[in-house]
Design an enzyme around this catalytic site. Sequence first.
Site, PDB file in Angstrom:
ATOM      1  N   ASP A   1       0.849  -1.187   0.000  1.00 15.80           N
ATOM      2  CA  ASP A   1       0.000   0.000   0.000  1.00 15.80           C
ATOM      3  C   ASP A   1       0.886   1.238   0.000  1.00 15.80           C
ATOM      4  O   ASP A   1       2.081   1.164   0.296  1.00 15.80           O
ATOM      5  CB  ASP A   1      -0.891   0.004   1.244  1.00 15.80           C
ATOM      6  CG  ASP A   1      -2.174   0.810   1.030  1.00 15.80           C
ATOM      7  OD1 ASP A   1      -2.220   1.624   0.084  1.00 15.80           O
ATOM      8  OD2 ASP A   1      -3.119   0.630   1.815  1.00 15.80           O
TER       9      ASP A   1
ATOM     10  N   ASP B   1       3.415   2.292  -4.786  1.00 20.80           N
ATOM     11  CA  ASP B   1       2.493   3.118  -5.556  1.00 20.80           C
ATOM     12  C   ASP B   1       1.955   2.226  -6.657  1.00 20.80           C
ATOM     13  O   ASP B   1       2.687   1.851  -7.580  1.00 20.80           O
ATOM     14  CB  ASP B   1       3.236   4.322  -6.144  1.00 20.80           C
ATOM     15  CG  ASP B   1       2.338   5.198  -7.022  1.00 20.80           C
ATOM     16  OD1 ASP B   1       1.175   4.803  -7.274  1.00 20.80           O
ATOM     17  OD2 ASP B   1       2.811   6.257  -7.470  1.00 20.80           O
TER      18      ASP B   1
ATOM     19  N   SER C   1     -17.205  -4.013  -7.880  1.00 21.77           N
ATOM     20  CA  SER C   1     -18.143  -3.189  -7.101  1.00 21.77           C
ATOM     21  C   SER C   1     -19.549  -3.369  -7.644  1.00 21.77           C
ATOM     22  O   SER C   1     -19.746  -3.731  -8.809  1.00 21.77           O
ATOM     23  CB  SER C   1     -17.746  -1.713  -7.212  1.00 21.77           C
ATOM     24  OG  SER C   1     -18.767  -0.868  -6.728  1.00 21.77           O
TER      25      SER C   1
ATOM     26  N   TYR D   1     -15.654   5.487 -12.402  1.00 17.91           N
ATOM     27  CA  TYR D   1     -15.568   4.440 -11.387  1.00 17.91           C
ATOM     28  C   TYR D   1     -16.232   3.149 -11.868  1.00 17.91           C
ATOM     29  O   TYR D   1     -15.663   2.060 -11.737  1.00 17.91           O
ATOM     30  CB  TYR D   1     -16.225   4.923 -10.095  1.00 17.91           C
ATOM     31  CG  TYR D   1     -16.161   3.926  -8.964  1.00 17.91           C
ATOM     32  CD1 TYR D   1     -14.950   3.645  -8.333  1.00 17.91           C
ATOM     33  CD2 TYR D   1     -17.297   3.262  -8.517  1.00 17.91           C
ATOM     34  CE1 TYR D   1     -14.880   2.734  -7.298  1.00 17.91           C
ATOM     35  CE2 TYR D   1     -17.244   2.352  -7.483  1.00 17.91           C
ATOM     36  CZ  TYR D   1     -16.032   2.083  -6.874  1.00 17.91           C
ATOM     37  OH  TYR D   1     -15.972   1.171  -5.850  1.00 17.91           O
TER      38      TYR D   1
ATOM     39  N   LYS E   1     -14.539  -0.589 -12.426  1.00 19.74           N
ATOM     40  CA  LYS E   1     -14.992  -1.777 -11.707  1.00 19.74           C
ATOM     41  C   LYS E   1     -15.659  -2.781 -12.649  1.00 19.74           C
ATOM     42  O   LYS E   1     -15.630  -3.995 -12.409  1.00 19.74           O
ATOM     43  CB  LYS E   1     -15.947  -1.378 -10.577  1.00 19.74           C
ATOM     44  CG  LYS E   1     -15.249  -0.597  -9.457  1.00 19.74           C
ATOM     45  CD  LYS E   1     -14.090  -1.388  -8.864  1.00 19.74           C
ATOM     46  CE  LYS E   1     -13.438  -0.685  -7.688  1.00 19.74           C
ATOM     47  NZ  LYS E   1     -12.362  -1.494  -7.074  1.00 19.74           N
TER      48      LYS E   1
ATOM     49  N   PHE F   1     -20.526  -0.785   2.214  1.00 20.19           N
ATOM     50  CA  PHE F   1     -19.820  -1.324   3.369  1.00 20.19           C
ATOM     51  C   PHE F   1     -19.367  -0.215   4.301  1.00 20.19           C
ATOM     52  O   PHE F   1     -19.140   0.922   3.882  1.00 20.19           O
ATOM     53  CB  PHE F   1     -18.589  -2.121   2.912  1.00 20.19           C
ATOM     54  CG  PHE F   1     -18.852  -3.590   2.741  1.00 20.19           C
ATOM     55  CD1 PHE F   1     -18.330  -4.511   3.629  1.00 20.19           C
ATOM     56  CD2 PHE F   1     -19.638  -4.045   1.703  1.00 20.19           C
ATOM     57  CE1 PHE F   1     -18.578  -5.866   3.495  1.00 20.19           C
ATOM     58  CE2 PHE F   1     -19.895  -5.398   1.544  1.00 20.19           C
ATOM     59  CZ  PHE F   1     -19.360  -6.315   2.449  1.00 20.19           C
TER      60      PHE F   1
END
Length: 237
Positions: A13, A34, A129, A142, A146, A175
Amino acid sequence: MLVSNGAYVSILDINPPKDTDKLSSERIRFFKVDITDPKSVSEAVESTISWTKETKMTLRGVINAAGIGSIGRVLDTSKTPLNLDLFKFTMEVNVYGTFDLTRLVCQHLSSVPQEGPDNECGIVIMVSSAAAYEGQPGQAAYSASKGAIRSMTLPMARDLGYHGIRVNSIAPGIFESAMTSKLSAKARLSLEKELVFPKRFGEPKEFAECVKWMIESPFVNGECIRLSGGARLSSRL
């Protein structure tokens, strides 16, 4: 959950986990990376492999959870088009980063000793997602990213099955997370209305349980599993 079940976990991360006390475990190692920088990703993978040799453990999989949310309509109220850099960056993190890490890890997975009656080498789990199915207004970038994860799952499973590697994805709904913790009470109530049952946000433990189930179920392959409490995102924010 993985560590509590005996696994060694390499965390890749850009920032260390907030609950840094967990890093004190000899079975957890953090590597700064990265995800948009191929060199950084490659070095983190090689560092992980070196760690497996130190501990005499074997690499068995990768869970691709790096991702960013992005909001922006194709045209805003003043008819200004969406900033192309935002779209590109969303794809770089969510798609290119996921694919890059997967391909590098699988190079090592394909050479580890096979296990079990099916001669399995390992597993890839990616995070899609609910927006891959019902993107809301402002989620073009987005949802595209996904949706790409969802669409990659089956062909990647077909490519990697030859090497004894399974590939699955999880498509979470709403979530509890650092992002949703910032929602207003009105926004939370609006999202909760979309849930069928149970009428609450998903808990991190429930996501972890889904990961564990995928790892332990050899016949689960090439699937994108919705984890959403039956919710279907509405056409309004």
